[in-house]
Every structure is written in structure tokens, then in C-alpha cells.
Design a protein around this motif. Structure first.
Motif, mmCIF file in Angstrom:
data_model
loop_
_atom_site.group_PDB
_atom_site.id
_atom_site.type_symbol
_atom_site.label_atom_id
_atom_site.label_comp_id
_atom_site.label_asym_id
_atom_site.label_seq_id
_atom_site.Cartn_x
_atom_site.Cartn_y
_atom_site.Cartn_z
ATOM 1 N N LEU A 62 0.823 -1.213 0.000
ATOM 2 C CA LEU A 62 0.000 0.000 0.000
ATOM 3 C C LEU A 62 0.859 1.266 0.000
ATOM 4 C CD1 LEU A 62 -2.821 -0.927 2.548
ATOM 5 C CD2 LEU A 62 -2.987 -0.802 0.054
ATOM 6 N N GLN A 63 2.058 1.175 0.555
ATOM 7 C CA GLN A 63 2.956 2.326 0.610
ATOM 8 C C GLN A 63 3.973 2.302 -0.533
ATOM 9 O OE1 GLN A 63 4.488 1.664 4.537
ATOM 10 N NE2 GLN A 63 2.688 2.545 5.528
ATOM 11 N N GLY A 64 3.651 1.550 -1.584
ATOM 12 C CA GLY A 64 4.562 1.397 -2.722
ATOM 13 C C GLY A 64 4.803 2.676 -3.498
ATOM 14 N N ASP A 65 3.960 3.704 -3.298
ATOM 15 C CA ASP A 65 4.145 4.971 -4.002
ATOM 16 C C ASP A 65 5.249 5.828 -3.390
ATOM 17 O OD1 ASP A 65 2.676 5.419 -1.665
ATOM 18 O OD2 ASP A 65 1.639 7.161 -2.525
ATOM 19 N N LEU A 66 5.779 5.405 -2.262
ATOM 20 C CA LEU A 66 6.855 6.141 -1.603
ATOM 21 C C LEU A 66 8.132 5.998 -2.429
ATOM 22 C CD1 LEU A 66 7.164 7.713 1.112
ATOM 23 C CD2 LEU A 66 8.170 5.638 2.037
ATOM 24 N N PRO A 67 8.759 7.106 -2.812
ATOM 25 C CA PRO A 67 9.981 7.013 -3.626
ATOM 26 C C PRO A 67 11.127 6.330 -2.877
ATOM 27 C CG PRO A 67 9.281 9.322 -3.352
ATOM 28 C CD PRO A 67 8.386 8.477 -2.517
ATOM 29 N N GLU A 68 12.126 5.918 -3.624
ATOM 30 C CA GLU A 68 13.321 5.320 -3.024
ATOM 31 C C GLU A 68 13.964 6.316 -2.068
ATOM 32 O OE1 GLU A 68 14.759 2.236 -3.269
ATOM 33 O OE2 GLU A 68 12.959 1.677 -4.372
ATOM 34 N N LEU A 69 14.581 5.797 -1.036
ATOM 35 C CA LEU A 69 15.239 6.650 -0.046
ATOM 36 C C LEU A 69 16.521 7.243 -0.628
ATOM 37 C CD1 LEU A 69 14.793 4.342 3.048
ATOM 38 C CD2 LEU A 69 13.479 6.387 2.486
ATOM 39 N N HIS A 70 16.874 8.409 -0.140
ATOM 40 C CA HIS A 70 18.117 9.051 -0.576
ATOM 41 C C HIS A 70 19.307 8.350 0.075
ATOM 42 C CE1 HIS A 70 15.974 12.461 -2.316
ATOM 43 N NE2 HIS A 70 15.233 12.506 -1.211
ATOM 44 N N HIS A 115 10.420 0.344 1.987
ATOM 45 C CA HIS A 115 11.862 0.607 1.906
ATOM 46 C C HIS A 115 12.588 0.380 3.230
ATOM 47 C CE1 HIS A 115 10.939 2.133 -2.021
ATOM 48 N NE2 HIS A 115 10.194 3.107 -1.524
ATOM 49 N N GLY A 116 12.042 -0.476 4.084
ATOM 50 C CA GLY A 116 12.699 -0.818 5.334
ATOM 51 C C GLY A 116 12.547 0.212 6.437
ATOM 52 N N LEU A 117 11.701 1.229 6.245
ATOM 53 C CA LEU A 117 11.536 2.254 7.275
ATOM 54 C C LEU A 117 10.829 1.733 8.520
ATOM 55 C CD1 LEU A 117 10.667 5.424 5.168
ATOM 56 C CD2 LEU A 117 12.765 4.955 6.428
ATOM 57 N N GLY A 118 10.187 0.577 8.438
ATOM 58 C CA GLY A 118 9.508 0.013 9.593
ATOM 59 C C GLY A 118 10.388 -0.884 10.438
ATOM 60 N N ASP A 175 20.298 1.810 5.104
ATOM 61 C CA ASP A 175 20.667 3.165 5.514
ATOM 62 C C ASP A 175 19.857 4.163 4.692
ATOM 63 O OD1 ASP A 175 22.589 1.832 6.980
ATOM 64 O OD2 ASP A 175 24.227 2.315 5.607
ATOM 65 N N PHE A 176 19.683 5.358 5.238
ATOM 66 C CA PHE A 176 19.044 6.407 4.454
ATOM 67 C C PHE A 176 19.579 7.768 4.857
ATOM 68 C CE2 PHE A 176 16.208 5.615 8.018
ATOM 69 C CZ PHE A 176 15.771 6.868 8.425
ATOM 70 N N HIS A 199 9.358 13.510 2.153
ATOM 71 C CA HIS A 199 9.893 12.537 1.203
ATOM 72 C C HIS A 199 8.821 12.298 0.149
ATOM 73 C CE1 HIS A 199 12.569 9.505 -0.279
ATOM 74 N NE2 HIS A 199 11.648 8.570 -0.178
ATOM 75 N N GLY A 200 9.089 12.743 -1.062
ATOM 76 C CA GLY A 200 8.062 12.674 -2.087
ATOM 77 C C GLY A 200 6.927 13.607 -1.687
ATOM 78 N N GLU A 201 5.723 13.112 -1.707
ATOM 79 C CA GLU A 201 4.543 13.897 -1.337
ATOM 80 C C GLU A 201 4.171 13.734 0.133
ATOM 81 O OE1 GLU A 201 2.888 15.957 -3.502
ATOM 82 O OE2 GLU A 201 4.551 15.491 -4.852
ATOM 83 N N ARG A 202 4.940 12.998 0.898
ATOM 84 C CA ARG A 202 4.593 12.694 2.291
ATOM 85 C C ARG A 202 5.493 13.398 3.281
ATOM 86 N NH1 ARG A 202 3.172 6.338 2.884
ATOM 87 N NH2 ARG A 202 1.743 6.263 1.135
ATOM 88 N N LEU A 203 4.901 13.659 4.437
ATOM 89 C CA LEU A 203 5.677 14.084 5.597
ATOM 90 C C LEU A 203 5.809 12.869 6.495
ATOM 91 C CD1 LEU A 203 4.334 17.620 6.574
ATOM 92 C CD2 LEU A 203 6.524 17.038 5.547
ATOM 93 N N ILE A 204 7.011 12.600 6.935
ATOM 94 C CA ILE A 204 7.318 11.396 7.704
ATOM 95 C C ILE A 204 7.931 11.787 9.046
ATOM 96 C CG2 ILE A 204 8.757 9.310 7.759
ATOM 97 C CD1 ILE A 204 8.602 9.288 4.690
ATOM 98 N N ASP A 205 7.495 11.116 10.108
ATOM 99 C CA ASP A 205 8.116 11.246 11.427
ATOM 100 C C ASP A 205 9.001 10.029 11.641
ATOM 101 O OD1 ASP A 205 6.828 13.587 12.140
ATOM 102 O OD2 ASP A 205 5.283 12.611 13.340
ATOM 103 N N SER A 206 10.268 10.246 11.964
ATOM 104 C CA SER A 206 11.173 9.144 12.287
ATOM 105 C C SER A 206 11.631 9.302 13.732
ATOM 106 C CB SER A 206 12.390 9.140 11.358
ATOM 107 O OG SER A 206 11.994 8.838 10.036
#
Length: 186
Positions: A50-58, A91-94, A117-118, A151-158
Motif C-alpha cells: 500500500l505504501q509502494g508509491d513512496l519514492p526510493e530513499l536518498h 523501503h525498510g523504514l519500519g 541506511d538512508f 519525502h516525495g509527497e509525504r511528511l514522515i516522522d522518524s
């Protein structure tokens, strides 16, 4: 008077364990646990789809510049910004892991042994705060360093936790100063 002798009506032996029933229950329980594990794994994979639209990490630039701050600790995962229970797994963010953070003028480099890594470019940084929780991890107030980034069109909290929690305030101040500087340049 004649003594009366009572004889036992019949001898009963001790109850014997019903091994077939016991083995059946153990096998049934093991199958149930395996099914629950499989369903959890499929749910994790589905969330990633479902989160496949998230671009590759930098990835980190070749020459990010000198380190402003360094932190050794744990990466506790990423969520959709403002929704601390909506874990991002693409992309392994979880994946929770140890983490080595390095802050430079170019951005925030997150090195995770055993996980991908990102790099968060400086112009993608949006906010920083000390908080008490992120999906799957709740600590005391201020126990987590939460970095919000685009990241892309999303705001992400890490969420990160230093091995030395006293470092969190210095990181939050430095990142706030860096974000304010970037917003002035936008």
C-alpha cells in the motif's frame, strides 16, 4: 456378633494420561500460533504494498561535509507525520535497528547495521520534537527524538533514541536552528 468384613466393590487403577488428546492439543496450538504469525507477516507485506508509491530513499552524498553532531542509539521506526500509530514499512523504514546518526550541513545521515541506511537532505527537514512515543514504542516524556521530514509527497516522522538521552536536547536545538535557517532560504 460376627465382624463384618467389607470387600472393595472393585479395584480402580489411577487415571492414565490420554496421550493422543494431549498431542492433538499441542499440535492444534502450534498450528494456531503459526497461522497468527503468517497473518501478521502478510499484513506487514500488504502495508508495504500500500505504501509502494513512496519514492526510493536518498543515499548520503559522497562529501556531506564535517559532522555537526553524532549520535549512537536506536532507530524505532517511521510513521506518517502527526499519526504516531501509522507505521511506514516501505523501503525498510519500519525495521527497528541500531543507528548511527550524523548531522552535517547537507542533512541527516542514518546508518543502520542490518537494515537499509538512508539520508534526509537538509532541505527536506521540517520539524523536530522530543516526544514519548512512535508506533510500537512508548517511553517517558521526551524519551524519543522525532524528526519530521518530507519525502516525495509525504511528511514522515522518524523516531530515534540516543544511548545517552541527555543528547536529545542538543540535537533538537541544533536541528531547529538548521530548519529555521532552511525555511528562511526557501
Amino acid at each position: 456378633m460376627t465382624p463384618v468384613i467389607l470387600l472393595a466393590a472393585g479395584k480402580e487403577s489411577a487415571e492414565v494420561t490420554d496421550w493422543a488428546a494431549r498431542i492433538g492439543w499441542v499440535v492444534g496450538l502450534a498450528l494456531f500460533v503459526a497461522l497468527v504469525y503468517w497473518l501478521m507477516r502478510e499484513g506487514w507485506k500488504w502495508r508495504g504494498t500500500l505504501q509502494g508509491d513512496l519514492p526510493e530513499l536518498h543515499s548520503a552524498p559522497d562529501d556531506p561535509g564535517p559532522a555537526k553532531l553524532e549520535l549512537s542509539g536506536r532507530y524505532h521506526g517511521s510513521t506518517t507525520a502527526g499519526q504516531w500509530l501509522d507505521r511506514i514499512v516501505a523501503h525498510g523504514l519500519g525495521t527497528r535497528s541500531r543507528a548511527e546518526l550524523t548531522l552535517t550541513d547537507a542533512g541527516l545521515d542514518v546508518v543502520r547495521p542490518g537494515a537499509e541506511d538512508f539520508f534526509i537532505p537538509a532541505d527536506a527537514l521540517r520539524e523536530v520534537r522530543l516526544d514519548k512515543g512512535i508506533a510500537g514504542k512508548v517511553l517517558t516524556e521526551g524519551g524519543l527524538l522525532i524528526v519530521t521530514w518530507a519525502h516525495g509527497e509525504r511528511l514522515i516522522d522518524s523516531g530515534f533514541r540516543s544511548d545517552h538521552a541527555a543528547e536529545h536536547n542538543e540535537w533538537a536545538e541544533t536541528l531547529r536552528h538548521m530548519i529555521d535557517k532552511m525555511e528562511g532560504a526557501r
